[in-house]
Design a protein around this motif. Sequence first.
Motif, short mmCIF file in Angstrom:
data_model
loop_
_atom_site.label_atom_id
_atom_site.label_comp_id
_atom_site.label_asym_id
_atom_site.label_seq_id
_atom_site.Cartn_x
_atom_site.Cartn_y
_atom_site.Cartn_z
N GLU A 1 17.31 -9.62 4.48
CA GLU A 1 17.34 -9.38 5.93
C GLU A 1 16.59 -8.10 6.29
N VAL A 2 16.78 -7.05 5.52
CA VAL A 2 16.04 -5.81 5.76
C VAL A 2 14.55 -6.05 5.56
N GLY A 3 14.21 -6.80 4.49
CA GLY A 3 12.80 -7.09 4.22
C GLY A 3 12.17 -7.95 5.30
N ASN B 1 7.99 -7.81 9.90
CA ASN B 1 7.62 -8.01 11.31
C ASN B 1 8.19 -6.86 12.13
N ASP B 2 7.87 -5.66 11.73
CA ASP B 2 8.63 -4.50 12.15
C ASP B 2 8.24 -3.97 13.52
N LEU B 3 9.24 -3.37 14.15
CA LEU B 3 9.02 -2.67 15.42
C LEU B 3 7.82 -1.73 15.35
N LEU B 4 7.69 -1.01 14.25
CA LEU B 4 6.65 0.01 14.15
C LEU B 4 5.25 -0.58 14.05
N LEU B 5 5.15 -1.87 13.80
CA LEU B 5 3.85 -2.49 13.53
C LEU B 5 3.26 -3.19 14.74
N TYR B 6 4.01 -3.32 15.82
CA TYR B 6 3.53 -4.03 17.01
C TYR B 6 3.43 -3.05 18.17
N ARG B 7 2.19 -2.81 18.60
CA ARG B 7 1.93 -1.71 19.52
C ARG B 7 1.52 -2.21 20.91
N ALA B 8 1.79 -1.36 21.89
CA ALA B 8 1.37 -1.63 23.26
C ALA B 8 -0.11 -1.32 23.42
N ASP B 9 -0.75 -2.00 24.38
CA ASP B 9 -2.15 -1.67 24.69
C ASP B 9 -2.26 -0.81 25.94
N SER B 10 -1.14 -0.63 26.64
CA SER B 10 -1.08 0.23 27.82
C SER B 10 0.40 0.42 28.17
N PRO B 11 0.71 1.43 28.99
CA PRO B 11 -0.16 2.50 29.49
C PRO B 11 -0.50 3.49 28.37
N GLN B 12 -1.46 4.35 28.63
CA GLN B 12 -1.95 5.24 27.60
C GLN B 12 -0.87 6.19 27.10
N ILE C 1 21.89 -0.77 10.41
CA ILE C 1 20.86 0.16 10.91
C ILE C 1 19.61 -0.62 11.31
N THR C 2 19.24 -1.60 10.49
CA THR C 2 18.07 -2.42 10.80
C THR C 2 18.24 -3.16 12.11
N GLY C 3 19.41 -3.77 12.30
CA GLY C 3 19.65 -4.52 13.52
C GLY C 3 19.71 -3.63 14.75
N ILE C 4 20.32 -2.47 14.64
CA ILE C 4 20.45 -1.56 15.77
C ILE C 4 19.09 -1.00 16.18
N THR C 5 18.27 -0.63 15.19
CA THR C 5 16.97 -0.02 15.49
C THR C 5 15.87 -1.04 15.68
N GLY C 6 16.07 -2.26 15.17
CA GLY C 6 15.00 -3.25 15.19
C GLY C 6 13.95 -3.00 14.14
N SER C 7 14.29 -2.22 13.12
CA SER C 7 13.28 -1.81 12.16
C SER C 7 13.84 -1.70 10.75
#
Length: 258
Positions: A112-114, A119-130, A192-198
């Motif tokens: 589950e952690v893996g 598909n981690d929170l840290l890997l999917y980024r916004a394109d805006s706003p700056q 921790i993974t579920g609470i943070t999404g990461s």
Amino acid sequence: MRDQLEEALRHQDAGYGRAQHLNRVELPKRFYKSVDVARSEEGYAVTLDGRPVRTPGKKIPIVLPVLDLAQHKAEEWAAQKEFIDPATMPMTRLINSAVESGEEMIPAFRAEVGKFAANDLLLYRADSPQELVAEQERVWDGALVKLARKFDVAFQPTIGIIHQPQPAATLEKLDAALEGQGLLSLTALVSITGITGSGLLALALLHELMDADAVWFAAHVDEDHQIRLWGEDEEAMARRAKRRVEFDIAVRVVDALR
């Protein structure tokens, strides 16, 4: 097995969503006078009037490997007033969830952690706003660099929500980073993974690459940006505060067992 995994994940929202359910059912009256911690060759057990505490469902005796966790659990039982309110006992709930899941759930919790890390929170980024783009880069890239250096891995962040596969070698090494973690530790890491999404933030915490406050801050970059734009919502902040309680308990478990 999936039911047990979902139960372990559900304990993280017991401080708010489940509390609403508990308000609709009659809470049990406190039936004990004294709360103590008993030591044995196996570890530490919380006792109520001299009798060891068992899990509520399967009635399994609970023996903890470290004194700190037993003491904290005992404090929760001692703090109950006329009625026993599980919503005020996050350590007890997490421990019950782990014990009732059983050792056979270790591979599923590790997976589950893996799964989150892939598909981690840290890997999917916004394109805006700056402003948000810059904050994600500053906070999240810092976390990824620490993980990359620690485990000799590479990440492939992406913009938007379209799935971006991570290198197989990276995922294998991240899974290996959970090697040796026992049932209680993994239950806390799943929380921790579920609470943070990461899953990546959970791994960074486990390996002391980031402290709890830094992990919490990183997990709320997007939310904090919205707060700066629109201000605080009272109900949302109350839910966040209760999630922080659950988070801190899970962190305490990981720290105690490290």
